[in-house]
Design a protein around this motif. Structure first.
Motif, mmCIF file in Angstrom:
data_model
loop_
_atom_site.group_PDB
_atom_site.id
_atom_site.type_symbol
_atom_site.label_atom_id
_atom_site.label_comp_id
_atom_site.label_asym_id
_atom_site.label_seq_id
_atom_site.Cartn_x
_atom_site.Cartn_y
_atom_site.Cartn_z
ATOM 1 N N UNK A 68 45.111 94.357 22.896
ATOM 2 C CA UNK A 68 45.376 92.936 23.132
ATOM 3 C C UNK A 68 44.690 92.016 22.133
ATOM 4 N N UNK A 69 43.787 92.555 21.298
ATOM 5 C CA UNK A 69 42.945 91.696 20.476
ATOM 6 C C UNK A 69 43.727 90.667 19.667
ATOM 7 N N UNK A 70 44.827 91.050 19.073
ATOM 8 C CA UNK A 70 45.581 90.123 18.225
ATOM 9 C C UNK A 70 46.162 88.967 19.030
ATOM 10 N N UNK A 71 46.438 89.195 20.302
ATOM 11 C CA UNK A 71 47.074 88.169 21.133
ATOM 12 C C UNK A 71 46.254 87.872 22.387
ATOM 13 N N UNK A 72 44.953 88.122 22.349
ATOM 14 C CA UNK A 72 44.148 88.124 23.563
ATOM 15 C C UNK A 72 44.182 86.817 24.340
ATOM 16 N N UNK A 73 43.999 85.695 23.687
ATOM 17 C CA UNK A 73 43.952 84.425 24.416
ATOM 18 C C UNK A 73 45.268 84.155 25.145
ATOM 19 N N UNK A 74 46.378 84.367 24.458
ATOM 20 C CA UNK A 74 47.688 84.179 25.082
ATOM 21 C C UNK A 74 47.910 85.193 26.206
ATOM 22 N N UNK A 75 47.494 86.441 25.972
ATOM 23 C CA UNK A 75 47.654 87.484 26.988
ATOM 24 C C UNK A 75 46.878 87.135 28.252
ATOM 25 N N UNK A 76 45.667 86.637 28.087
ATOM 26 C CA UNK A 76 44.873 86.259 29.259
ATOM 27 C C UNK A 76 45.524 85.104 30.009
ATOM 28 N N UNK A 105 36.827 82.077 28.894
ATOM 29 C CA UNK A 105 36.469 82.269 27.478
ATOM 30 C C UNK A 105 35.521 83.459 27.330
ATOM 31 N N UNK A 106 34.561 83.586 28.242
ATOM 32 C CA UNK A 106 33.627 84.711 28.191
ATOM 33 C C UNK A 106 34.379 86.024 28.378
ATOM 34 N N UNK A 107 35.329 86.065 29.304
ATOM 35 C CA UNK A 107 36.140 87.271 29.511
ATOM 36 C C UNK A 107 36.870 87.638 28.215
ATOM 37 N N UNK A 108 37.431 86.655 27.546
ATOM 38 C CA UNK A 108 38.152 86.920 26.292
ATOM 39 C C UNK A 108 37.229 87.555 25.256
ATOM 40 N N UNK A 144 53.721 92.287 31.360
ATOM 41 C CA UNK A 144 54.644 92.528 30.256
ATOM 42 C C UNK A 144 54.053 92.287 28.888
ATOM 43 N N UNK A 145 52.729 92.207 28.776
ATOM 44 C CA UNK A 145 52.105 92.056 27.466
ATOM 45 C C UNK A 145 52.206 93.402 26.774
ATOM 46 N N UNK A 146 52.672 93.460 25.544
ATOM 47 C CA UNK A 146 52.878 94.733 24.850
ATOM 48 C C UNK A 146 51.600 95.556 24.774
ATOM 49 N N UNK A 166 51.284 98.172 22.581
ATOM 50 C CA UNK A 166 51.078 98.562 21.185
ATOM 51 C C UNK A 166 50.384 97.450 20.435
ATOM 52 N N UNK A 167 49.510 97.810 19.491
ATOM 53 C CA UNK A 167 48.824 96.777 18.698
ATOM 54 C C UNK A 167 49.800 95.995 17.847
ATOM 55 N N UNK A 168 49.423 94.763 17.566
ATOM 56 C CA UNK A 168 50.243 93.892 16.718
ATOM 57 C C UNK A 168 49.996 94.290 15.278
ATOM 58 N N UNK A 169 51.013 94.772 14.585
ATOM 59 C CA UNK A 169 50.834 95.258 13.214
ATOM 60 C C UNK A 169 51.344 94.264 12.186
ATOM 61 N N UNK A 170 51.599 93.038 12.602
ATOM 62 C CA UNK A 170 52.106 92.052 11.647
ATOM 63 C C UNK A 170 51.000 91.398 10.880
#
Length: 154
Positions: free
Chosen positions: A67-75, A90-93, A146-148, A150-154
């Motif tokens: 989730x790291x690449x999209x963590x804030x949106x995913x949370x 924010x601390x959770x993120x 429904x958050x993917x 697989x890591x974001x490879x873009x």
């Protein structure tokens, strides 16, 4: 003898895969050791190798690594209202990214004790006992939303 292992693959061994699965479910090292019939030190050594191969700074962060690449949106998408304050969220993120209390404190310009209190409040509000359990739960919530995976490879 160790020199021959320096070129070792970044692929996880079957035992490391097994331990990784248990870690991502939020299970403690002690419980993993008991379940697999190995010592806690062996679990820790496998954990250290997993972190190295996955380039993760903490074992707890491995569950949320995808989730790291999209963590804030995913949370924001996956965490229903559990009464967390914006500061706690924010601390959770940052916890999901594998940062320590000191690193989080520097990033948020607050004391590390305040970070620890936020973490304590989050765990209490969610009925959890460890950061590992928290990050495994966050990863599970993101998967359900429904958050993917697989890591974001873009």
């Amino acid at each position: 003898m160790k020199a021959t292992r320096t070129g070792s693959s970044s692929a996880l061994t079957p035992r490391q895969e097994e331990i990784l699965e248990l870690v991502t479910r939020g299970i403690s090292n002690k419980a993993i050791a008991a379940q697999l019939g190995i010592s806690i030190d062996t679990v820790r050594r496998h954990g250290a190798r997993i972190k190295q191969k996955r380039a993760a700074s903490t074992t707890s962060s491995i569950a949320c690594q995808h989730l790291w690449a999209r963590l804030d949106n995913a949370l924001a998408l996956s965490l229903p209202d559990h009464g967390l304050t914006p500061a706690e969220t924010r601390v959770v993120a940052f916890l999901c990214r594998g940062l320590s209390s000191k690193e989080i404190a520097r990033a948020l310009k607050i004391s590390s004790r305040t970070v620890d209190k936020h973490r304590e409040h989050v765990l209490r509000k969610l009925g959890m006992h460890s950061t590992r359990q928290l990050t495994a739960w966050v990863a599970g919530q993101c998967a359900k939303s429904g958050v993917p995976v697989a890591p974001d490879k873009s």
